[in-house]
Write an enzyme that holds these catalytic residues in place. Sequence first.
Site, PDB file in Angstrom:
ATOM      1  N   LYS A  69       0.832  -1.202   0.000  1.00 27.86           N
ATOM      2  CA  LYS A  69       0.000   0.000   0.000  1.00 27.86           C
ATOM      3  C   LYS A  69       0.871   1.259   0.000  1.00 27.86           C
ATOM      4  O   LYS A  69       0.640   2.183  -0.791  1.00 27.86           O
ATOM      5  CB  LYS A  69      -0.942   0.019   1.202  1.00 27.86           C
ATOM      6  CG  LYS A  69      -1.935   1.183   1.180  1.00 27.86           C
ATOM      7  CD  LYS A  69      -2.749   1.253   2.453  1.00 27.86           C
ATOM      8  CE  LYS A  69      -1.980   1.931   3.546  1.00 27.86           C
ATOM      9  NZ  LYS A  69      -2.804   2.248   4.742  1.00 27.86           N
TER      10      LYS A  69
ATOM     11  N   ASP B 286      -6.791   1.103   1.045  1.00 30.04           N
ATOM     12  CA  ASP B 286      -6.858   1.201   2.503  1.00 30.04           C
ATOM     13  C   ASP B 286      -8.252   0.782   2.967  1.00 30.04           C
ATOM     14  O   ASP B 286      -9.058   0.279   2.183  1.00 30.04           O
ATOM     15  CB  ASP B 286      -6.507   2.615   2.962  1.00 30.04           C
ATOM     16  CG  ASP B 286      -7.562   3.645   2.571  1.00 30.04           C
ATOM     17  OD1 ASP B 286      -8.506   3.302   1.813  1.00 30.04           O
ATOM     18  OD2 ASP B 286      -7.460   4.799   3.032  1.00 30.04           O
TER      19      ASP B 286
END
Length: 217
Positions: free
Chosen positions: A127, A145
Site C-alpha cells: 500500500k 486502505d
Amino acid sequence: MAKLTRQLDYHAMREVFTRFHATDPEPLGELDHVNAYTLVVAVALSAQATDKGVNKATAELFKIAYTPQLMLELGEEGLIEHIKTIGLYRNKAKNVIKMAQILVDDYGGEVPNSRAALQSLPGVGRKTANVVLNMWWGQPAQAVDTHIFRLGNRSGIAPGRDVDAVERAIEDNVPADFQLHAHHWMILHGRYICVARKPKCQACQIRDLCLYEDKTE
C-alpha cells in the site's frame, strides 16, 4: 464479509468516475510532504494513524530531517521525540532509521521508483509503495486502505474479499482515463461520505448508481 456486492457495469463505472472528476478534477493526498523521501516516511507513519495526526507530528520533523542522511543524523531517539504521539511510534522509528540507512547505502540517498525496491524497505508494504508510485511518479497504482475496501465492496465499484482482490478489481474495471486518480477519489469518498457506521447516503453524488442495499435516509 458475509457476501460480496456485485460489480457495477462499465457504463455505471464510467458515470461514477465522471462525477468524481467533475467534483474534484485533481484530487490530492492529505499527507504533508516536501519530496519523495518525506512522502515515503509520512505514508509509513500513517499505518494505524490518521493523516491529521501524522501531519501534526511531521510538521517540525520535515523541516530538519527531509533526506535520509538528515534522518540518520537526527537518530532514532530524536525521531521518537517528534512522532511519539503516533501509534506504534517506537517500531515505526526503528523502521524509518533502518530505511534511511538502506537508502543512503544502496540508493545514494534517493527513493527508488519501482514497487519491488520500495517494498524491500523496512516499514514499506504494498500500500505504501503504491501511494508513493502514484503520488510522486504519477503511476496509476492503486493503494487500497480501509476506506477503499469498504467503498469498493459497498458500492460495487471494486468488490473483493481482501485488499489484493479490491486492488485488482480497480485495475480491471475502472476506465483507463480515470485510473491515475481512482484511489484518491475513493479514499476521499470513503473517508467523508461512505463512512463506516452511518454512510451519508443523502449527500452521496453516486447514490443512484451505488449497489449498497441498506442506504441511510
